[in-house]
Motif scaffolding. Structure first.
Motif, PDB file in Angstrom:
ATOM      1  N   PHE A 182      13.248  22.892   1.907  1.00  0.00           N
ATOM      2  CA  PHE A 182      14.566  23.179   2.482  1.00  0.00           C
ATOM      3  C   PHE A 182      14.507  24.585   3.068  1.00  0.00           C
ATOM      4  N   PRO A 183      15.439  24.915   3.970  1.00  0.00           N
ATOM      5  CA  PRO A 183      15.361  26.218   4.637  1.00  0.00           C
ATOM      6  C   PRO A 183      15.817  27.362   3.739  1.00  0.00           C
ATOM      7  N   PHE A 184      15.310  28.536   4.036  1.00  0.00           N
ATOM      8  CA  PHE A 184      15.741  29.762   3.350  1.00  0.00           C
ATOM      9  C   PHE A 184      17.200  30.032   3.714  1.00  0.00           C
ATOM     10  N   ILE A 185      18.025  30.258   2.691  1.00  0.00           N
ATOM     11  CA  ILE A 185      19.451  30.504   2.930  1.00  0.00           C
ATOM     12  C   ILE A 185      19.826  31.844   2.322  1.00  0.00           C
ATOM     13  N   LEU A 186      20.453  32.658   3.127  1.00  0.00           N
ATOM     14  CA  LEU A 186      20.903  33.973   2.693  1.00  0.00           C
ATOM     15  C   LEU A 186      22.232  34.263   3.392  1.00  0.00           C
ATOM     16  N   ALA A 187      23.204  34.733   2.619  1.00  0.00           N
ATOM     17  CA  ALA A 187      24.478  35.163   3.208  1.00  0.00           C
ATOM     18  C   ALA A 187      24.214  36.488   3.923  1.00  0.00           C
ATOM     19  N   VAL A 188      23.879  36.402   5.208  1.00  0.00           N
ATOM     20  CA  VAL A 188      23.403  37.582   5.919  1.00  0.00           C
ATOM     21  C   VAL A 188      24.510  38.619   6.139  1.00  0.00           C
ATOM     22  N   LYS A 189      25.754  38.238   5.905  1.00  0.00           N
ATOM     23  CA  LYS A 189      26.810  39.248   5.957  1.00  0.00           C
ATOM     24  C   LYS A 189      26.819  40.119   4.707  1.00  0.00           C
ATOM     25  N   GLY A 190      26.067  39.710   3.688  1.00  0.00           N
ATOM     26  CA  GLY A 190      25.779  40.582   2.565  1.00  0.00           C
ATOM     27  C   GLY A 190      26.895  40.775   1.562  1.00  0.00           C
ATOM     28  N   PRO A 191      26.670  41.669   0.600  1.00  0.00           N
ATOM     29  CA  PRO A 191      27.642  41.909  -0.467  1.00  0.00           C
ATOM     30  C   PRO A 191      28.989  42.417   0.029  1.00  0.00           C
ATOM     31  N   THR A 192      28.995  43.157   1.129  1.00  0.00           N
ATOM     32  CA  THR A 192      30.248  43.712   1.645  1.00  0.00           C
ATOM     33  C   THR A 192      30.905  42.820   2.676  1.00  0.00           C
ATOM     34  N   GLY A 193      30.174  41.836   3.213  1.00  0.00           N
ATOM     35  CA  GLY A 193      30.706  40.990   4.268  1.00  0.00           C
ATOM     36  C   GLY A 193      30.571  41.576   5.652  1.00  0.00           C
ATOM     37  N   ARG A 194      29.878  42.709   5.764  1.00  0.00           N
ATOM     38  CA  ARG A 194      29.754  43.378   7.067  1.00  0.00           C
ATOM     39  C   ARG A 194      28.389  43.167   7.710  1.00  0.00           C
ATOM     40  N   GLY A 195      27.453  42.626   6.984  1.00  0.00           N
ATOM     41  CA  GLY A 195      26.144  42.348   7.570  1.00  0.00           C
ATOM     42  C   GLY A 195      25.032  43.160   6.943  1.00  0.00           C
ATOM     43  N   LEU A 196      23.895  42.490   6.706  1.00  0.00           N
ATOM     44  CA  LEU A 196      22.699  43.140   6.190  1.00  0.00           C
ATOM     45  C   LEU A 196      21.824  43.610   7.351  1.00  0.00           C
ATOM     46  N   ALA A 197      21.043  44.625   7.093  1.00  0.00           N
ATOM     47  CA  ALA A 197      20.062  45.067   8.088  1.00  0.00           C
ATOM     48  C   ALA A 197      18.918  44.056   8.156  1.00  0.00           C
ATOM     49  N   ARG A 198      18.293  43.943   9.334  1.00  0.00           N
ATOM     50  CA  ARG A 198      17.189  42.989   9.487  1.00  0.00           C
ATOM     51  C   ARG A 198      16.072  43.267   8.489  1.00  0.00           C
ATOM     52  N   ALA A 199      15.785  44.540   8.245  1.00  0.00           N
ATOM     53  CA  ALA A 199      14.702  44.876   7.302  1.00  0.00           C
ATOM     54  C   ALA A 199      15.026  44.370   5.909  1.00  0.00           C
ATOM     55  N   ALA A 200      16.290  44.473   5.509  1.00  0.00           N
ATOM     56  CA  ALA A 200      16.694  43.988   4.180  1.00  0.00           C
ATOM     57  C   ALA A 200      16.588  42.473   4.102  1.00  0.00           C
ATOM     58  N   ILE A 201      16.917  41.788   5.189  1.00  0.00           N
ATOM     59  CA  ILE A 201      16.815  40.323   5.218  1.00  0.00           C
ATOM     60  C   ILE A 201      15.356  39.895   5.082  1.00  0.00           C
ATOM     61  N   ILE A 202      14.485  40.534   5.829  1.00  0.00           N
ATOM     62  CA  ILE A 202      13.059  40.182   5.778  1.00  0.00           C
ATOM     63  C   ILE A 202      12.477  40.491   4.398  1.00  0.00           C
ATOM     64  N   GLU A 203      12.892  41.610   3.817  1.00  0.00           N
ATOM     65  CA  GLU A 203      12.405  41.966   2.475  1.00  0.00           C
ATOM     66  C   GLU A 203      12.861  40.944   1.447  1.00  0.00           C
ATOM     67  N   THR A 204      14.108  40.510   1.537  1.00  0.00           N
ATOM     68  CA  THR A 204      14.627  39.499   0.613  1.00  0.00           C
ATOM     69  C   THR A 204      13.903  38.173   0.806  1.00  0.00           C
ATOM     70  N   PHE A 205      13.682  37.815   2.040  1.00  0.00           N
ATOM     71  CA  PHE A 205      12.966  36.577   2.367  1.00  0.00           C
ATOM     72  C   PHE A 205      11.598  36.576   1.692  1.00  0.00           C
ATOM     73  N   ALA A 206      10.837  37.637   1.879  1.00  0.00           N
ATOM     74  CA  ALA A 206       9.494  37.721   1.312  1.00  0.00           C
ATOM     75  C   ALA A 206       9.528  37.702  -0.215  1.00  0.00           C
ATOM     76  N   ARG A 207      10.514  38.365  -0.802  1.00  0.00           N
ATOM     77  CA  ARG A 207      10.604  38.407  -2.265  1.00  0.00           C
ATOM     78  C   ARG A 207      10.921  37.033  -2.843  1.00  0.00           C
ATOM     79  N   ARG A 208      11.873  36.346  -2.239  1.00  0.00           N
ATOM     80  CA  ARG A 208      12.284  35.042  -2.788  1.00  0.00           C
ATOM     81  C   ARG A 208      11.254  33.953  -2.536  1.00  0.00           C
ATOM     82  N   LEU A 209      10.368  34.152  -1.591  1.00  0.00           N
ATOM     83  CA  LEU A 209       9.299  33.189  -1.353  1.00  0.00           C
ATOM     84  C   LEU A 209       8.396  33.050  -2.580  1.00  0.00           C
ATOM     85  N   LYS A 210       8.433  34.035  -3.470  1.00  0.00           N
ATOM     86  CA  LYS A 210       7.597  34.008  -4.680  1.00  0.00           C
ATOM     87  C   LYS A 210       8.247  33.229  -5.824  1.00  0.00           C
TER      88      LYS A 210
END
Length: 580
Positions: free
Chosen positions: A118-146
């Protein structure tokens, strides 16, 4: 603008149509939730939608996940996303990736789909609802792949609910009163640190003093009378009309562990400040003095002494600690003097228990229980007692090649056996937990049998009887292991904190406030120590836990929560304060 009243009163088909974009291409969720109406609050609506998914079949959950698009994937590039997904990905700049970022995300998407189905799912608007930085999204993606598949599927479903929460807020025009401010303040405090690479705020460092000053300023701005006392506590009083009124206290600690998180302790200071500011703006006073206390020290990082701030308020501060030294040989007395504090005045901080109505502490859970139950807040029943020790093992260092296995006095092997002893004694025993968090072979070498080893012990349980029985068994077992292996042992007791049950009366009031918010009351134990443990020595205490994200990780930069959960905690605490 759609309202909750509209959703409660419309026909089922209209209800489904109104919520069409909340869960990606999955109208069955709204269809089933329509039968659960009416919803007393928006929080109750969110819980009902979540409950439908939780109760769904496995194939339905997988279908929900597979309905979501890849991040910066082919559908996004082709302009085939829903309006909601398009806006969310754009808010985090995923439509503006560099060629290198597109290539990396393409690779991550492919590897993730191959591993999990299934596809990677992340609430990209983040904890505040204003949006995560691309670097944070990529870092989270790589971490959760494990992650393992079952855990990752559960995390994806949680992210789906977070996406739905943000979309529902937009649909209903929800304006959060407290959560975003708390998140912003926490971010500002996190930039004040002893080190440049992470958040560390140890007792009476320059960063610690700057943090205290900033808290004091926010308290003043919120309408409180403020002072910083002799031990470093930041105390803000929102006065009642009657000068002789009693005091209800709330607060938590503002020091951190090394490389810590942004919300541990600080949530319990910042949220009450936001509530007081709201009351002050309305010209609303409470029938008691409300004191918000930022306790100066709870973690024990610099001087190996916990609860310095709260113990001063309870009158249990140990003056002998003033001669304790940090790693650089600076005594606590010297550190206080350098910060402009008079250690001789600490005794005068103690409060008269007769003047106190109670103590309420809001705290991030620092664990996964609320997260796994899909609940934003919970009522703490008790704070587990804790026994902590340092153990030094002394054997004989000898040549790794010439010393026969049967003739060794190997301190590290004894330590390994002790680690397993702790695990064996504390497993499957209810609330009992045991941890060896530090393990060291000082001066160790690859070709030398270890002659010395140091380790820590941390034993906790909801009842003192259970904890002390385990401590006795473990210490007896350590002695037996050392005697059998020819190892000398030394033991230092660092902490012995009794378990602290919360006040049933205050728990009931917190639980009722949660139910009035449209949420189910959920009770849970705190395995971590808190200032409320110390405050329980002089008054009734209660704690409100707030959900911790990222699998419940705390004491770690990955520690996280959402503005919406902070909002729920704020509404619950405000209700509690007004009805107290």
């Amino acid at each position: 603008m759609t309202t909750l009243e509209d959703l409660n009163s419309c026909a089922p088909d209209a209800f489904v149509a109104a919520l069409r974009g909340i869960y990606e291409h999955s109208p069955w969720i709204a269809q089933r939730a329509a039968a659960l109406r009416p919803f007393p609050t928006i929080a109750a609506l969110k819980q009902a939608l979540q409950a439908v998914v939780t109760g769904a079949q496995e194939d339905e959950k997988l279908s929900l996940l597979r309905a979501h698009p890849e991040l910066a994937g082919k559908a996004a590039i082709a302009g085939e996303l829903t309006a909601e997904s398009t806006g969310e990905q754009a808010a985090s700049g995923l439509d503006r990736c560099s060629p290198e970022e597109y290539a990396l995300l393409h690779d991550l998407n492919a590897r993730y789909n191959e591993k999990f189905g299934f596809p990677f799912i992340l609430a990209v608007k983040g904890p505040t609802g204003r949006g995560l930085a691309r670097a944070a999204i990529i870092e989270t993606f790589a971490r959760r792949l494990k992650n393992a598949r079952a855990g990752e599927m559960a995390e994806c479903l949680r992210q789906v609910h977070r996406i739905a929460e943000i979309r529902l807020n937009a649909l209903l025009g929800v304006q959060l009163r407290f959560g975003p401010q708390v998140m912003d303040w926490a971010e500002l405090l996190a930039a004040i640190s002893d080190g440049e690479e992470n958040l560390t705020c140890a007792y009476m460092t320059a960063a610690h003093r700057r943090t205290a000053d900033q808290l004091a300023q926010w308290m003043i701005d919120a309408g409180m009378n403020v002072h910083i006392d002799a031990v470093g506590n930041v105390v803000g009083r929102y006065a009642a009309v009657q000068p002789d009124a009693k005091v209800l206290m709330t607060g938590s600690h503002y020091d951190t562990v090394r490389n810590g998180g942004k919300y541990d302790g600080r949530l319990g200071i910042l949220l009450p400040i936001a509530l007081v500011r709201h009351l002050h703006q309305r010209g609303e006073r409470l029938p008691y003095h409300l004191e918000v206390v930022g306790f100066a020290e709870e973690e024990g990082v610099r001087f190996r002494s916990t609860f310095l701030g709260s113990s001063a308020i309870t009158g249990r501060f140990d003056p002998a600690l003033l001669d304790q030294q940090d790693g650089d040989g600076v005594t606590m007395r010297e550190a206080l003097a350098a910060a402009g504090h008079d250690a001789a005045a600490i005794a005068s901080i103690a409060r008269d228990p007769a003047s106190l109505l109670g103590f309420i502490e809001v705290h991030i859970e620092q664990g996964p229980v609320l997260l796994e139950h899909g609940l934003p807040v919970g009522v703490v029943t008790a704070i587990a007692g804790s026994s902590r020790y340092l153990v030094e093992l002394l054997g004989v260092a000898s040549h790794a090649g010439t010393t026969p296995m049967g003739m060794r006095r190997d301190a590290a092997v004894a330590a390994a056996e002790i680690v397993l002893l702790v695990e064996r004694r504390c497993s499957g025993r209810g609330s009992l937990v045991g941890t060896v968090g530090q393990l060291e072979v000082p001066g160790g070498s690859v070709n030398v049998v270890p002659g010395a080893c140091r380790l820590s012990l941390d034993i906790r349980a909801a009842t003192d009887e259970e904890r002390l029985a385990a401590v006795d068994d473990i210490l007896t077992g350590i002695s037996a292991i050392c005697a059998r292996r020819g190892i000398d042992e030394k033991l230092w007791k660092l902490v012995q904190a009794d378990a602290a049950p919360c006040s049933p009366r205050l728990m009931e009031r917190l639980g009722t406030a949660i139910e009035r918010a449209g949420l189910p009351r959920f009770d849970l134990l705190s395995g971590a120590g808190h200032d409320a443990m110390e405050m329980a020595q002089v008054t009734e205490v209660a704690m409100l836990f707030t959900r911790c994200g990222n699998g419940g990780i705390s004491h770690n930069p990955l520690e996280t929560m959402t503005a919406d959960d902070a909002e729920v905690a704020g509404e619950v605490l405000l209700d509690f304060l007004r009805r107290f």
